[in-house]
Motif scaffolding. Sequence first.
Motif, PDB file in Angstrom:
ATOM      1  N   GLN A   1      43.813  36.434  42.378  1.00  0.00           N
ATOM      2  CA  GLN A   1      42.489  36.472  43.009  1.00  0.00           C
ATOM      3  C   GLN A   1      42.379  37.635  43.994  1.00  0.00           C
ATOM      4  O   GLN A   1      41.318  38.249  44.107  1.00  0.00           O
ATOM      5  CB  GLN A   1      42.201  35.144  43.729  1.00  0.00           C
ATOM      6  CG  GLN A   1      42.034  33.970  42.799  1.00  0.00           C
ATOM      7  CD  GLN A   1      40.954  34.188  41.740  1.00  0.00           C
ATOM      8  OE1 GLN A   1      39.910  34.782  41.980  1.00  0.00           O
ATOM      9  NE2 GLN A   1      41.226  33.716  40.539  1.00  0.00           N
ATOM     10  N   LYS A   2      43.474  37.953  44.669  1.00  0.00           N
ATOM     11  CA  LYS A   2      43.467  39.042  45.645  1.00  0.00           C
ATOM     12  C   LYS A   2      43.165  40.387  44.979  1.00  0.00           C
ATOM     13  O   LYS A   2      42.464  41.225  45.533  1.00  0.00           O
ATOM     14  CB  LYS A   2      44.818  39.089  46.360  1.00  0.00           C
ATOM     15  CG  LYS A   2      44.932  40.177  47.398  1.00  0.00           C
ATOM     16  CD  LYS A   2      46.287  40.130  48.074  1.00  0.00           C
ATOM     17  CE  LYS A   2      46.447  41.259  49.063  1.00  0.00           C
ATOM     18  NZ  LYS A   2      47.764  41.243  49.696  1.00  0.00           N
ATOM     19  N   TYR A   3      43.713  40.592  43.782  1.00  0.00           N
ATOM     20  CA  TYR A   3      43.573  41.887  43.108  1.00  0.00           C
ATOM     21  C   TYR A   3      42.544  41.884  41.982  1.00  0.00           C
ATOM     22  O   TYR A   3      42.364  42.904  41.323  1.00  0.00           O
ATOM     23  CB  TYR A   3      44.929  42.356  42.575  1.00  0.00           C
ATOM     24  CG  TYR A   3      45.885  42.686  43.686  1.00  0.00           C
ATOM     25  CD1 TYR A   3      45.770  43.883  44.380  1.00  0.00           C
ATOM     26  CD2 TYR A   3      46.874  41.797  44.070  1.00  0.00           C
ATOM     27  CE1 TYR A   3      46.627  44.185  45.419  1.00  0.00           C
ATOM     28  CE2 TYR A   3      47.745  42.086  45.114  1.00  0.00           C
ATOM     29  CZ  TYR A   3      47.612  43.282  45.777  1.00  0.00           C
ATOM     30  OH  TYR A   3      48.456  43.574  46.807  1.00  0.00           O
ATOM     31  N   LYS A   4      41.879  40.785  41.771  1.00  0.00           N
ATOM     32  CA  LYS A   4      40.903  40.667  40.676  1.00  0.00           C
ATOM     33  C   LYS A   4      39.758  41.656  40.890  1.00  0.00           C
ATOM     34  O   LYS A   4      39.223  41.770  41.968  1.00  0.00           O
ATOM     35  CB  LYS A   4      40.372  39.230  40.644  1.00  0.00           C
ATOM     36  CG  LYS A   4      39.446  38.973  39.527  1.00  0.00           C
ATOM     37  CD  LYS A   4      39.002  37.507  39.524  1.00  0.00           C
ATOM     38  CE  LYS A   4      37.922  37.398  38.480  1.00  0.00           C
ATOM     39  NZ  LYS A   4      37.234  36.187  38.495  1.00  0.00           N
ATOM     40  N   LYS A   5      39.418  42.370  39.813  1.00  0.00           N
ATOM     41  CA  LYS A   5      38.334  43.356  39.869  1.00  0.00           C
ATOM     42  C   LYS A   5      37.432  43.184  38.661  1.00  0.00           C
ATOM     43  O   LYS A   5      37.877  42.778  37.598  1.00  0.00           O
ATOM     44  CB  LYS A   5      38.889  44.781  39.842  1.00  0.00           C
ATOM     45  CG  LYS A   5      39.714  45.188  40.997  1.00  0.00           C
ATOM     46  CD  LYS A   5      40.183  46.627  40.789  1.00  0.00           C
ATOM     47  CE  LYS A   5      41.087  47.084  41.889  1.00  0.00           C
ATOM     48  NZ  LYS A   5      41.571  48.439  41.672  1.00  0.00           N
ATOM     49  N   GLY A   6      36.199  43.585  38.816  1.00  0.00           N
ATOM     50  CA  GLY A   6      35.276  43.687  37.690  1.00  0.00           C
ATOM     51  C   GLY A   6      35.261  42.489  36.762  1.00  0.00           C
ATOM     52  O   GLY A   6      35.084  41.360  37.180  1.00  0.00           O
TER      53      GLY A   6
ATOM     54  N   ILE B   1      41.051  46.835  33.881  1.00  0.00           N
ATOM     55  CA  ILE B   1      42.152  47.236  34.754  1.00  0.00           C
ATOM     56  C   ILE B   1      41.678  47.836  36.066  1.00  0.00           C
ATOM     57  O   ILE B   1      42.187  47.506  37.133  1.00  0.00           O
ATOM     58  CB  ILE B   1      43.086  48.216  34.016  1.00  0.00           C
ATOM     59  CG1 ILE B   1      43.780  47.471  32.855  1.00  0.00           C
ATOM     60  CG2 ILE B   1      44.120  48.824  34.963  1.00  0.00           C
ATOM     61  CD1 ILE B   1      44.563  48.354  31.942  1.00  0.00           C
ATOM     62  N   PHE B   2      40.672  48.702  36.011  1.00  0.00           N
ATOM     63  CA  PHE B   2      40.246  49.436  37.205  1.00  0.00           C
ATOM     64  C   PHE B   2      38.963  48.896  37.839  1.00  0.00           C
ATOM     65  O   PHE B   2      38.572  49.373  38.879  1.00  0.00           O
ATOM     66  CB  PHE B   2      40.066  50.918  36.872  1.00  0.00           C
ATOM     67  CG  PHE B   2      41.339  51.592  36.455  1.00  0.00           C
ATOM     68  CD1 PHE B   2      42.335  51.856  37.374  1.00  0.00           C
ATOM     69  CD2 PHE B   2      41.541  51.965  35.145  1.00  0.00           C
ATOM     70  CE1 PHE B   2      43.522  52.466  36.987  1.00  0.00           C
ATOM     71  CE2 PHE B   2      42.710  52.586  34.743  1.00  0.00           C
ATOM     72  CZ  PHE B   2      43.704  52.832  35.673  1.00  0.00           C
ATOM     73  N   GLY B   3      38.329  47.955  37.199  1.00  0.00           N
ATOM     74  CA  GLY B   3      37.088  47.415  37.755  1.00  0.00           C
ATOM     75  C   GLY B   3      35.862  48.006  37.107  1.00  0.00           C
ATOM     76  O   GLY B   3      34.878  47.336  36.897  1.00  0.00           O
ATOM     77  N   THR B   4      35.907  49.300  36.808  1.00  0.00           N
ATOM     78  CA  THR B   4      34.830  49.959  36.055  1.00  0.00           C
ATOM     79  C   THR B   4      35.491  50.967  35.126  1.00  0.00           C
ATOM     80  O   THR B   4      36.633  51.373  35.349  1.00  0.00           O
ATOM     81  CB  THR B   4      33.830  50.710  36.965  1.00  0.00           C
ATOM     82  OG1 THR B   4      34.512  51.803  37.557  1.00  0.00           O
ATOM     83  CG2 THR B   4      33.243  49.809  38.023  1.00  0.00           C
TER      84      THR B   4
END
Length: 163
Positions: free
Chosen positions: A95-100, A156-159
């Motif tokens: 959850q801390k590193y979750k993106k996009g 991986i990168f959110g966008t």
Amino acid sequence: MNLEIELKKKIISNVEELVSLKCKQIQSDFKLNMIEFNLDDPDLKQNLSRISSSAGIYFFEADMSKFYDSRIDSMTKIDSKIRDNFLSGLEDIWQKYKKGNTPSFSIKKAKNFFNLRRNLNSFKNGWVPLYIGKINNSDANEDVPRGINGRVLEHIFGTSNSG
């Protein structure tokens, strides 16, 4: 009547053979197009550029053995409390590193890969499946990049455009 049964058996056999051949072809294609990477790789985005930009299916799995070993002493007898604490800690990090479009972590699903009754622990001894996705060219719009490459980068990168 006997001829009808034999014909049905032959049809079933032919269908099973076709399904088997198609499964082998898919498995071969999958192995041919598989890319293994480490999220700490400074050249990750460049290395992922090899991923097809066409429509298709993609699959993420993770080798969790080092993560597991760093958190659980190999001499510890694993019980449900230790397993649940491990999975809760993993969920917190997720959850801390979750993106996009990163999917949520499911402790319930994770327990299928860390089953005490069946003596199964993929977190220690193998790869853990994380996500399977698909992209159709018809799915593409301004918010969803075209092709597998764009979707993987987005996960991986959110966008797809960040790095």
